[in-house]
Design an enzyme around this catalytic site. Structure first.
Site, PDB file in Angstrom:
ATOM      1  CB  SER A 189      41.261  37.412  12.958  1.00  0.00           C
ATOM      2  OG  SER A 189      42.304  37.175  13.873  1.00  0.00           O
ATOM      3  CE  LYS A 190      34.740  34.389  18.283  1.00  0.00           C
ATOM      4  NZ  LYS A 190      34.476  35.296  19.354  1.00  0.00           N
TER       5      LYS A 190
END
Ligand code: GLU
Length: 362
Positions: free
Chosen positions: A256-257
């Site tokens: 995930s970012k």
């Protein structure tokens, strides 16, 4: 595994941002491999992309690596037999090797503009073909070339990929690899502004700096056949390559970012101890026989490329927290004191290698 003679590994970051989890793991594996085999760990800064590389990131990189205790034996700030270690300062060295390729007619100037190349790529994709350079400038006559140069056009330099060759190598992580040269278009090795392209500078420097083993991200796997062709044309030795599986999120999906963007800086200011990161990252895609807390020497002794996984490595925040708890339990009191915001009593305020407070000599 027995020791291998004169091993040299390296970390070769491009200073386009802060050191994050993915690239620090690459640095760590290379440092562990060097130590495991009694070799040297080198640091080289790949700052040839003037638009993206930023000097302040170089300073941050060095500081973060030192904080982690990933000390290089050759590289920026300490020098070594193959300096300079910043690619932006190696232009005169590269010039000699462009000449070698020019003398052997292994390269040619290419005058195609970015717009022409983009159009050609689009046309090939629309026809369902993989886009590759069509060879327009490979076929220019000497007179045509000269006429373009006389008009003041600034060409790139392209490597002439040999026809009908198989490029084979044994990847330290992924085993035997085979690529057909016919699937590789002639590629740029020097940009129109005179700066070297990644393939060239990276391969040439590994050879010139006597690097023997390269562990790097699997996103570079398809670059390797190009680099092997180049090294062969340059008559320079190739290192052994190993391509590391990417890091994915705990659910197997892309990182995930939030996690992927975690920089060493953020983890450090968030309170993580360097030993927690080292113990965690050394196990991210690499299996140890011993699952206990280990100091640096233990991590290095137990490190073996045969235990590097081919499957993507899952990042698990709970595991990182587990190693943080272990790190706190194993930390000497001076380090804990510094970590809690105090000063090291009777010791220098600057944590020494590995983050421990260093006692000043009495
Ligand atoms: N500068 C390249 C990168 O940061 C190095 C790749 C390699 O390790 O060969 O991706």
């Amino acid at each position: 595994m027995t020791a291998i003679q004169n091993v040299k590994t390296r970390f070769a970051p491009s200073p386009t941002g802060l050191l994050h989890l993915g690239n620090v793991r690459t640095a760590l594996f290379n440092a562990l491999l060097a130590q495991r085999w009694g070799g040297r760990f080198l640091l080289r800064i790949e700052d040839t992309d003037q638009e993206r590389g930023r000097p302040e990131y170089v300073a941050a990189l060095l500081e973060d690596l030192r904080w982690l205790g990933l000390d290089w034996r050759e590289g920026p700030e300490i020098g070594g037999p193959h300096q300079p270690y910043l690619q932006s300062e190696r232009a005169t060295i590269y010039a000699r090797y462009y000449q070698r390729l020019e003398a052997g007619e292994r390269v040619y100037p290419c005058f195609c503009t970015p717009a022409e190349l983009a159009l050609s790529r689009k046309t090939q994709l629309a026809a369902g073909r993989p886009p590759r350079y069509t060879g327009t400038c490979a076929r220019l006559s000497e007179a045509d070339r000269q006429a373009r140069l006389d008009r003041g056009l600034q060409p790139t330099l392209r490597f002439r990929v040999p026809v009908g060759q198989m490029i084979e190598f044994e990847d330290m992580v992924r085993g035997p690899q085979r690529f057909a040269s016919d699937d590789i278009g002639d590629f740029v090795i020097r940009r129109a502004d005179g700066t070297p392209q990644f393939f060239f500078a990276n391969a040439a420097d590994d050879a010139l700096m006597e690097v023997t083993h390269v562990l790097r991200g699997e996103d570079h796997l398809t670059n390797t056949p190009r680099q092997l062709l180049l090294l062969e044309a340059l008559e320079l030795p190739a290192p052994r390559y190993g391509h590391l599986a990417l890091i994915v999120g705990a659910d197997g999906g892309p990182l995930s970012k939030r996690l992927g963007d975690l920089s060493v800086r953020e983890l450090r200011t968030g309170g993580y101890l360097p030993e927690a990161l080292l113990n965690y990252l050394a196990r991210l895609g690499h299996a140890y026989e011993r699952d206990k807390w280990m100091e640096w020497n233990g991590l290095a002794t137990g490190f073996t490329p045969d235990h590097l996984g081919r499957a993507p490595a899952r990042f698990d925040e709970a595991q990182l927290l587990h190693w943080q708890t272990e790190a706190i339990q194993h930390a000497p009191w001076e380090q804990l004191w510094a970590w809690m915001g105090g000063r090291c009593v009777g010791a220098s305020a600057r944590p020494a290698e590995g983050g421990f407070c260093r006692r000043d000599p009495a």
